[in-house]
Write a protein that holds these residues in place. Sequence first.
Motif, PDB file in Angstrom:
ATOM      1  N   ASP A 165       0.509 -11.220   9.240  1.00  0.00           N
ATOM      2  CA  ASP A 165       0.057 -10.053   8.471  1.00  0.00           C
ATOM      3  C   ASP A 165       0.985  -8.860   8.683  1.00  0.00           C
ATOM      4  O   ASP A 165       1.362  -8.172   7.730  1.00  0.00           O
ATOM      5  N   ALA A 166       1.349  -8.620   9.947  1.00  0.00           N
ATOM      6  CA  ALA A 166       2.196  -7.464  10.262  1.00  0.00           C
ATOM      7  C   ALA A 166       3.592  -7.632   9.673  1.00  0.00           C
ATOM      8  O   ALA A 166       4.193  -6.667   9.170  1.00  0.00           O
ATOM      9  N   PHE A 167       4.115  -8.841   9.734  1.00  0.00           N
ATOM     10  CA  PHE A 167       5.440  -9.110   9.162  1.00  0.00           C
ATOM     11  C   PHE A 167       5.441  -8.888   7.656  1.00  0.00           C
ATOM     12  O   PHE A 167       6.322  -8.198   7.108  1.00  0.00           O
ATOM     13  N   VAL A 168       4.473  -9.448   6.968  1.00  0.00           N
ATOM     14  CA  VAL A 168       4.422  -9.301   5.512  1.00  0.00           C
ATOM     15  C   VAL A 168       4.192  -7.849   5.122  1.00  0.00           C
ATOM     16  O   VAL A 168       4.783  -7.352   4.151  1.00  0.00           O
ATOM     17  N   GLU A 169       3.379  -7.136   5.875  1.00  0.00           N
ATOM     18  CA  GLU A 169       3.152  -5.720   5.578  1.00  0.00           C
ATOM     19  C   GLU A 169       4.439  -4.917   5.766  1.00  0.00           C
ATOM     20  O   GLU A 169       4.743  -4.014   4.969  1.00  0.00           O
ATOM     21  N   ALA A 170       5.210  -5.237   6.802  1.00  0.00           N
ATOM     22  CA  ALA A 170       6.496  -4.557   6.994  1.00  0.00           C
ATOM     23  C   ALA A 170       7.431  -4.818   5.825  1.00  0.00           C
ATOM     24  O   ALA A 170       8.159  -3.918   5.368  1.00  0.00           O
ATOM     25  N   ALA A 171       7.414  -6.050   5.301  1.00  0.00           N
ATOM     26  CA  ALA A 171       8.232  -6.368   4.128  1.00  0.00           C
ATOM     27  C   ALA A 171       7.744  -5.621   2.903  1.00  0.00           C
ATOM     28  O   ALA A 171       8.552  -5.165   2.075  1.00  0.00           O
ATOM     29  N   ARG A 172       6.433  -5.469   2.768  1.00  0.00           N
ATOM     30  CA  ARG A 172       5.871  -4.726   1.631  1.00  0.00           C
ATOM     31  C   ARG A 172       6.294  -3.255   1.687  1.00  0.00           C
ATOM     32  O   ARG A 172       6.700  -2.670   0.665  1.00  0.00           O
ATOM     33  N   VAL A 173       6.234  -2.677   2.859  1.00  0.00           N
ATOM     34  CA  VAL A 173       6.645  -1.279   3.024  1.00  0.00           C
ATOM     35  C   VAL A 173       8.135  -1.118   2.745  1.00  0.00           C
ATOM     36  O   VAL A 173       8.569  -0.164   2.081  1.00  0.00           O
ATOM     37  N   ALA A 174       8.943  -2.068   3.231  1.00  0.00           N
ATOM     38  CA  ALA A 174      10.386  -2.012   2.998  1.00  0.00           C
ATOM     39  C   ALA A 174      10.688  -2.099   1.497  1.00  0.00           C
ATOM     40  O   ALA A 174      11.560  -1.383   0.990  1.00  0.00           O
ATOM     41  N   ALA A 175       9.978  -2.962   0.797  1.00  0.00           N
ATOM     42  CA  ALA A 175      10.180  -3.098  -0.640  1.00  0.00           C
ATOM     43  C   ALA A 175       9.800  -1.830  -1.370  1.00  0.00           C
ATOM     44  O   ALA A 175      10.477  -1.404  -2.326  1.00  0.00           O
ATOM     45  N   ARG A 176       8.726  -1.194  -0.931  1.00  0.00           N
ATOM     46  CA  ARG A 176       8.278   0.047  -1.566  1.00  0.00           C
ATOM     47  C   ARG A 176       9.309   1.155  -1.375  1.00  0.00           C
ATOM     48  O   ARG A 176       9.594   1.913  -2.292  1.00  0.00           O
ATOM     49  N   HIS A 177       9.897   1.227  -0.186  1.00  0.00           N
ATOM     50  CA  HIS A 177      10.896   2.268   0.069  1.00  0.00           C
ATOM     51  C   HIS A 177      12.179   2.012  -0.697  1.00  0.00           C
ATOM     52  O   HIS A 177      12.899   2.946  -1.041  1.00  0.00           O
ATOM     53  N   ALA A 178      12.478   0.723  -0.944  1.00  0.00           N
ATOM     54  CA  ALA A 178      13.701   0.386  -1.667  1.00  0.00           C
ATOM     55  C   ALA A 178      13.567   0.591  -3.161  1.00  0.00           C
ATOM     56  O   ALA A 178      14.577   0.700  -3.876  1.00  0.00           O
TER      57      ALA A 178
END
Length: 244
Positions: free
Chosen positions: A230-243
């Motif tokens: 969950d934490a890994f996927v959420e970090a990827a979601r946040v990274a995608a949002r910032h990009a």
Amino acid sequence: MTARPLIGLTLDAEEPGGYSKLPWYALRRNYFGAVAAAGGLPVALPHDPALADAYLDRLDGLLVTGGAFDVDPALYGGGDRHETVVLKEGRTAFEIEILRGALRRDMPVLGICGGEQLLAVALGGTLIQHIPDAVPDALAHEQPNPRTEPGHEVALTPGTLLSRIVGAPSMAVNSAHHQAVDRPGEGAIVNARAPDGVVEGLEHPGYRFCLGVQWHPEYRVDARDGAILDAFVEAARVAARHAA
């Protein structure tokens, strides 16, 4: 509905026989299912180092999986190859290329089992080539019971990312490895150890999300395993949002 971040999963490679008379890729379904259950969109990554940057241009997170093979000790100055070491050179060449590329981009990375070991090497660390020859009174890290059951417990290092994700001082884990991290690499820290002292996890606080665990959380043998995905996927979601 929040968009699912695109998570690349590295594949295993097999020689002809069994499924196909030609060389083939393979990966257990529970890897993909665990990523999807955590909210990610899992995609498989064939082994072509020349395509690593093109994959990374599209991915939001990278999951480096495990397998029944070892990292070549030549990649970390490990000296002569132990007689138990089995290589898959094409797979490792691709995985080290895409992993180093993901780190350069500060893309969220999760390494599982052999993926955790490769993460240590990518960060400049080293490995123990064969635990029974290097660790006195070592546990059975290649557990005799099924991988769907725990093999031993690990103690988590307080204050680490893994400890904060899990929210507990220890976890029950499955165990399917004969090698382990020796030194985690410059700036990286050990976040979990087995009772015999063997390193069971590492992370690097200098990156957005850079985490490796020696066990297989996709099996969910501990109730807290899901929190790692969950934490890994959420970090990827946040990274995608910032990009975006």
